[in-house]
Design a protein around this motif. Structure first.
Motif, PDB file in Angstrom:
ATOM      1  N   ALA A  38     -12.873  -7.652   2.613  1.00  0.00           N
ATOM      2  CA  ALA A  38     -12.671  -9.104   2.678  1.00  0.00           C
ATOM      3  C   ALA A  38     -11.820  -9.446   3.888  1.00  0.00           C
ATOM      4  CB  ALA A  38     -11.992  -9.602   1.395  1.00  0.00           C
ATOM      5  N   ASP A  39     -12.258 -10.430   4.659  1.00  0.00           N
ATOM      6  CA  ASP A  39     -11.537 -10.878   5.844  1.00  0.00           C
ATOM      7  C   ASP A  39     -10.439 -11.851   5.430  1.00  0.00           C
ATOM      8  OD1 ASP A  39     -10.694 -11.649   8.361  1.00  0.00           O
ATOM      9  OD2 ASP A  39     -12.395 -12.985   8.702  1.00  0.00           O
ATOM     10  N   VAL A  40      -9.179 -11.449   5.577  1.00  0.00           N
ATOM     11  CA  VAL A  40      -8.080 -12.317   5.149  1.00  0.00           C
ATOM     12  C   VAL A  40      -7.912 -13.518   6.074  1.00  0.00           C
ATOM     13  CG1 VAL A  40      -6.884 -10.393   4.051  1.00  0.00           C
ATOM     14  CG2 VAL A  40      -6.264 -11.041   6.395  1.00  0.00           C
ATOM     15  N   LEU A  41      -8.532 -13.489   7.249  1.00  0.00           N
ATOM     16  CA  LEU A  41      -8.462 -14.631   8.155  1.00  0.00           C
ATOM     17  C   LEU A  41      -9.519 -15.682   7.841  1.00  0.00           C
ATOM     18  CD1 LEU A  41      -7.916 -12.763  11.546  1.00  0.00           C
ATOM     19  CD2 LEU A  41      -6.195 -13.902  10.137  1.00  0.00           C
ATOM     20  N   SER A  61      -9.804 -15.764  15.986  1.00  0.00           N
ATOM     21  CA  SER A  61     -11.105 -15.088  16.088  1.00  0.00           C
ATOM     22  C   SER A  61     -10.884 -13.646  15.660  1.00  0.00           C
ATOM     23  CB  SER A  61     -11.637 -15.148  17.524  1.00  0.00           C
ATOM     24  OG  SER A  61     -10.784 -14.427  18.398  1.00  0.00           O
ATOM     25  N   GLY A  62     -11.951 -12.912  15.521  1.00  0.00           N
ATOM     26  CA  GLY A  62     -11.821 -11.558  15.009  1.00  0.00           C
ATOM     27  C   GLY A  62     -11.629 -11.580  13.502  1.00  0.00           C
ATOM     28  N   GLU A  63     -11.465 -10.404  12.936  1.00  0.00           N
ATOM     29  CA  GLU A  63     -11.339 -10.280  11.481  1.00  0.00           C
ATOM     30  C   GLU A  63     -10.288  -9.240  11.134  1.00  0.00           C
ATOM     31  OE1 GLU A  63     -15.190  -9.113  10.124  1.00  0.00           O
ATOM     32  OE2 GLU A  63     -16.066 -11.098  10.382  1.00  0.00           O
ATOM     33  N   LEU A  64      -9.565  -9.487  10.055  1.00  0.00           N
ATOM     34  CA  LEU A  64      -8.674  -8.501   9.443  1.00  0.00           C
ATOM     35  C   LEU A  64      -9.228  -8.232   8.053  1.00  0.00           C
ATOM     36  CD1 LEU A  64      -5.192  -9.925  10.525  1.00  0.00           C
ATOM     37  CD2 LEU A  64      -6.159  -7.725  11.226  1.00  0.00           C
ATOM     38  N   ARG A  65      -9.955  -7.147   7.933  1.00  0.00           N
ATOM     39  CA  ARG A  65     -10.695  -6.876   6.709  1.00  0.00           C
ATOM     40  C   ARG A  65      -9.957  -5.858   5.838  1.00  0.00           C
ATOM     41  NH1 ARG A  65     -15.412  -9.477   7.014  1.00  0.00           N
ATOM     42  NH2 ARG A  65     -15.919  -8.687   4.956  1.00  0.00           N
ATOM     43  N   LEU A 161      -0.238  -9.218   8.145  1.00  0.00           N
ATOM     44  CA  LEU A 161      -0.807  -9.358   9.487  1.00  0.00           C
ATOM     45  C   LEU A 161      -1.568 -10.673   9.622  1.00  0.00           C
ATOM     46  CD1 LEU A 161      -2.097  -5.715  10.050  1.00  0.00           C
ATOM     47  CD2 LEU A 161      -0.119  -6.798  11.151  1.00  0.00           C
ATOM     48  N   GLY A 162      -2.289 -11.056   8.571  1.00  0.00           N
ATOM     49  CA  GLY A 162      -3.034 -12.310   8.612  1.00  0.00           C
ATOM     50  C   GLY A 162      -2.128 -13.519   8.750  1.00  0.00           C
ATOM     51  N   ILE A 163      -1.013 -13.511   8.048  1.00  0.00           N
ATOM     52  CA  ILE A 163      -0.058 -14.622   8.139  1.00  0.00           C
ATOM     53  C   ILE A 163       0.494 -14.734   9.562  1.00  0.00           C
ATOM     54  CG2 ILE A 163       2.195 -15.462   7.348  1.00  0.00           C
ATOM     55  CD1 ILE A 163       1.530 -14.004   4.644  1.00  0.00           C
ATOM     56  N   ILE A 164       0.866 -13.592  10.135  1.00  0.00           N
ATOM     57  CA  ILE A 164       1.388 -13.594  11.501  1.00  0.00           C
ATOM     58  C   ILE A 164       0.343 -14.092  12.481  1.00  0.00           C
ATOM     59  CG2 ILE A 164       2.215 -12.097  13.370  1.00  0.00           C
ATOM     60  CD1 ILE A 164       3.530 -10.362  11.180  1.00  0.00           C
ATOM     61  N   ASP A 165      -0.901 -13.653  12.310  1.00  0.00           N
ATOM     62  CA  ASP A 165      -1.971 -14.084  13.213  1.00  0.00           C
ATOM     63  C   ASP A 165      -2.210 -15.586  13.102  1.00  0.00           C
ATOM     64  OD1 ASP A 165      -3.730 -13.532  15.246  1.00  0.00           O
ATOM     65  OD2 ASP A 165      -5.353 -12.861  13.945  1.00  0.00           O
ATOM     66  N   LYS A 166      -2.140 -16.111  11.889  1.00  0.00           N
ATOM     67  CA  LYS A 166      -2.368 -17.541  11.684  1.00  0.00           C
ATOM     68  C   LYS A 166      -1.271 -18.398  12.326  1.00  0.00           C
ATOM     69  CE  LYS A 166      -6.004 -17.975   8.788  1.00  0.00           C
ATOM     70  NZ  LYS A 166      -7.118 -18.937   8.958  1.00  0.00           N
ATOM     71  N   ILE A 167      -0.042 -17.886  12.345  1.00  0.00           N
ATOM     72  CA  ILE A 167       1.078 -18.679  12.853  1.00  0.00           C
ATOM     73  C   ILE A 167       1.353 -18.412  14.330  1.00  0.00           C
ATOM     74  CG2 ILE A 167       3.563 -19.104  12.645  1.00  0.00           C
ATOM     75  CD1 ILE A 167       3.316 -18.598   9.643  1.00  0.00           C
ATOM     76  N   GLU A 168       1.420 -17.153  14.712  1.00  0.00           N
ATOM     77  CA  GLU A 168       1.854 -16.805  16.065  1.00  0.00           C
ATOM     78  C   GLU A 168       0.797 -16.102  16.895  1.00  0.00           C
ATOM     79  OE1 GLU A 168       6.028 -15.134  17.455  1.00  0.00           O
ATOM     80  OE2 GLU A 168       4.735 -13.480  16.779  1.00  0.00           O
TER      81      GLU A 168
END
Length: 261
Positions: A38-41, A61-65, A161-168
């Motif tokens: 599942a992609d958390v992004l 963009s990209g995926e964190l699965r 990691l998804g939270i960090i990617d979404k914010i920063e």
């Protein structure tokens, strides 16, 4: 029929009965197989997996699965010795103690509630680790994580990691993933420590099946992961959230060395 043959038949009957009983008798094991990733992004059933209030978010963009395993053994279904032997010789299945999947004396409902509690605790720890890394206060920033049908604590690293990617993102306007699909698993503590998970070898297979070639995982499980590594999947072991961020930087080609087992 000679006396000797009759004697052999009489003697063989109990032995045959014992063999048949052993083959058909239920055993205290469960059989696991690779589950979905599942992609958390992204979103699940129309709802974003990660929703953030109190902080500006960015398009990714990209995926964190995150990788999962599932049990093909029903809570009330016996596992026969033939099932266990078959699974031992099948790299796409794993045999584990039944109590590790369905604790004795607990109903299906209680087990589901336990798995949900573990998932909720994992989400809280992931949010604390991610916000701590970003220097944000959980009193000011609210994170809501929604991932139906997934229980247990092993999604923690990928949530953080998804939270960090979404914010920063990568801190320079880009994505942590560099636009790639990155797989991973690992529990996480509020201080960012990454912990071991169950079914690591099956989770490798899950990401490979779904076309993912880089797999973040707990460093302490290198030996087991190496023993079952599917061809074409790069194992990227980490001990902490900071390790994982550094590994993603190296995978983007932005500096550093990609760790390996």
């Amino acid at each position: 029929m000679t006396t000797r043959i009759r004697t052999l038949i009489v003697c063989a009957a109990p032995v045959l009965s014992l063999v048949v009983t052993a083959v058909l008798a239920p055993l205290p094991f469960a059989v696991l197989v690779p589950g979905p990733t599942a992609d958390v992004l992204g979103a699940r059933r129309g709802t974003p997996v990660i929703a953030i209030e109190g902080a500006r978010t960015r398009e990714t963009s990209g995926e964190l699965r995150l990788a999962t395993v599932v049990s093909v053994t029903a809570p009330d279904a016996p596992v026969k010795s033939s099932d266990v032997v078959g699974a031992w010789f099948d790299e796409h299945r794993a045999v584990v103690p039944r109590d590790g999947v369905y604790p004795a004396g607990k109903s299906v409902e209680r087990i589901a509630r336990h798995n949900t509690r573990e998932m909720n605790d994992s989400q809280d720890a992931a949010a604390a680790a991610a916000l701590g890394h970003l220097g944000l206060s959980p009193k000011e920033v609210r994170v809501r994580l929604t991932l139906p049908d997934v229980g247990g604590p092993s999604a923690g690293l990928m949530f953080a990691l998804g939270i960090i990617d979404k914010i920063e993102g990568d801190g320079r306007g880009g994505d942590l993933t560099g636009g790639q699909a990155i797989g991973g698993t690992g529990t996480i503590a509020a201080d960012g420590t990454v912990g071991a998970v169950g079914g690591i070898e099956l989770k490798e297979q899950a990401v490979r099946r779904d076309g993912v070639r880089n797999f973040l995982m707990p460093r302490g499980q290198c030996a087991k992961a190496m023993a079952a590594r599917p061809e074409g999947v790069r194992l990227v072991p980490v001990r902490t959230l900071d390790d994982a961020l550094a590994a993603l930087k190296a995978l983007r080609g932005a500096g550093g060395t990609v760790p390996g087992c």
